[in-house]
Design a protein around this motif. Structure first.
Motif, PDB file in Angstrom:
ATOM      1  N   PHE A  44     -18.024 -67.060  38.252  1.00 54.63           N
ATOM      2  CA  PHE A  44     -19.085 -66.240  38.854  1.00 54.63           C
ATOM      3  C   PHE A  44     -18.602 -64.813  39.124  1.00 54.63           C
ATOM      4  N   ILE A  45     -17.389 -64.682  39.681  1.00 51.14           N
ATOM      5  CA  ILE A  45     -16.844 -63.353  39.935  1.00 51.14           C
ATOM      6  C   ILE A  45     -16.604 -62.627  38.611  1.00 51.14           C
ATOM      7  N   GLY A  46     -16.177 -63.371  37.588  1.00 49.42           N
ATOM      8  CA  GLY A  46     -16.017 -62.790  36.268  1.00 49.42           C
ATOM      9  C   GLY A  46     -17.323 -62.238  35.720  1.00 49.42           C
ATOM     10  N   LEU A  47     -18.417 -62.938  35.961  1.00 50.13           N
ATOM     11  CA  LEU A  47     -19.725 -62.452  35.504  1.00 50.13           C
ATOM     12  C   LEU A  47     -20.102 -61.158  36.215  1.00 50.13           C
ATOM     13  N   LEU A  80     -23.824 -65.277  43.519  1.00 51.17           N
ATOM     14  CA  LEU A  80     -23.756 -66.575  42.852  1.00 51.17           C
ATOM     15  C   LEU A  80     -22.886 -67.547  43.644  1.00 51.17           C
ATOM     16  N   VAL A  81     -21.751 -67.070  44.147  1.00 46.54           N
ATOM     17  CA  VAL A  81     -20.846 -67.932  44.916  1.00 46.54           C
ATOM     18  C   VAL A  81     -21.541 -68.472  46.162  1.00 46.54           C
ATOM     19  N   ILE A  82     -22.203 -67.595  46.915  1.00 51.37           N
ATOM     20  CA  ILE A  82     -22.811 -67.985  48.187  1.00 51.37           C
ATOM     21  C   ILE A  82     -24.079 -68.806  48.000  1.00 51.37           C
ATOM     22  N   VAL A  83     -24.937 -68.371  47.096  1.00 48.42           N
ATOM     23  CA  VAL A  83     -26.249 -69.019  46.945  1.00 48.42           C
ATOM     24  C   VAL A  83     -26.168 -70.272  46.081  1.00 48.42           C
ATOM     25  N   ALA A  84     -25.455 -70.177  44.949  1.00 47.35           N
ATOM     26  CA  ALA A  84     -25.356 -71.335  44.056  1.00 47.35           C
ATOM     27  C   ALA A  84     -24.336 -72.350  44.561  1.00 47.35           C
ATOM     28  N   GLY A  85     -23.349 -71.878  45.319  1.00 49.66           N
ATOM     29  CA  GLY A  85     -22.336 -72.772  45.874  1.00 49.66           C
ATOM     30  C   GLY A  85     -21.081 -72.801  45.027  1.00 49.66           C
TER      31      GLY A  85
END
Length: 277
Positions: A44-47, A80-85
């Protein structure tokens, strides 16, 4: 329900309690779940970094505009990290709060950080391989590939203490973004809380270890397999680790000490002392 200027956001004191409770839950995740969530976070961070580099590859955009707009784009990663998990090493530096309160042990804390950091690397570097194989970097007449190498050259040539202090400042902002996201009750609340601190750290050129786990390996692939006129002598595994070590240490200090422990002292220290009596 807390009322802050007519909103229903959680108060800072309530956030501290929530961060502690989540910290306890995080260290108790089964190994496979923790590993897979860590891989997702790295990707996600890569995206988010991919989005940033795409914008920075446009030479027609001015420096400040490119940095700010690129920072807004990079915010995608933490949203993405926070919302998608997912489990992100830099965000999990806030586990220092639960550790300081005695709710988790030093061993549990280190286990989480080590597993998540390694899993983040797998996810970020794995995404770098997929992006390289996709041919994405050939867009804009190869300007994207060139931009990855230019960014990696700066990162891998950075002096130790510069990388360290940029890592400190970066994770103060990242952990503040995570902290404020805990105040929100909706996806929109969380996204708004994330965007400004994250775009600020990116625009300021601070260093995020997980983003670097995507950018530098992709630059190494471009250097190894595609023609480049750039003299990228430092874009190697040695250069990668010379950047990663001070940035990880800086991220740890910024997130754990300057955010997690500071908020523990402000909101939780007296509670711990009262419980001990």
């Amino acid at each position: 329900m807390s009322e802050i200027f007519g909103s229903d956001a959680f108060s800072p004191k309530e956030i501290a309690q929530r961060v502690n409770n989540v910290g306890v839950a995080k260290v108790r995740l089964p190994f496979l779940s923790l590993l897979m969530l860590g891989v997702l976070a790295g990707a996600f961070i890569g995206l988010g970094a991919l989005y940033f580099v795409l914008i920075k590859s446009d030479a027609s955009i001015g420096f400040a505009t490119g940095q700010v707009v690129g920072g807004l784009a990079f915010s995608l990663g933490l949203i993405l990290v926070i919302v998608a998990g997912a489990e992100l090493f830099t965000g999990n530096n806030l586990l220092a709060m639960a550790w300081a309160e005695g709710k988790i042990s030093s061993l549990e804390l280190l286990r989480n950080w080590i597993i998540v950091c390694l899993a983040n690397f797998i996810g970020a570097a794995g995404l770098a391989v997929l992006v390289f194989l996709s041919g994405h970097t050939e867009m804009n007449n190869g300007a994207i590939a060139e931009q990855y190498i230019k960014i990696a050259m700066v990162k891998t040539a950075m002096p130790f203490w510069s990388a360290f202090f940029k890592g400190v400042l970066c994770n103060v902002l990242v952990c503040m973004a995570v902290w404020m996201a805990f105040a929100g009750r909706t996806v929109i609340d969380k996204a708004v809380a994330i965007v400004f601190p994250i775009s600020a750290f990116v625009a300021a050129g601070f260093e995020h270890c997980i983003a670097n786990m995507y950018i530098i390996p992709l630059a190494m692939l471009e250097k190894a397999f595609n023609t480049t006129n750039l003299a990228a002598e430092t874009v190697t595994w040695a250069g990668f680790f010379s950047n990663l070590l001070p940035v990880i240490l800086g991220n740890l200090v910024g997130g754990s000490l300057l955010v997690g422990i500071v908020y523990h002292i402000i909101y939780r220290r007296n509670i711990v002392q009262q419980d001990a009596k």
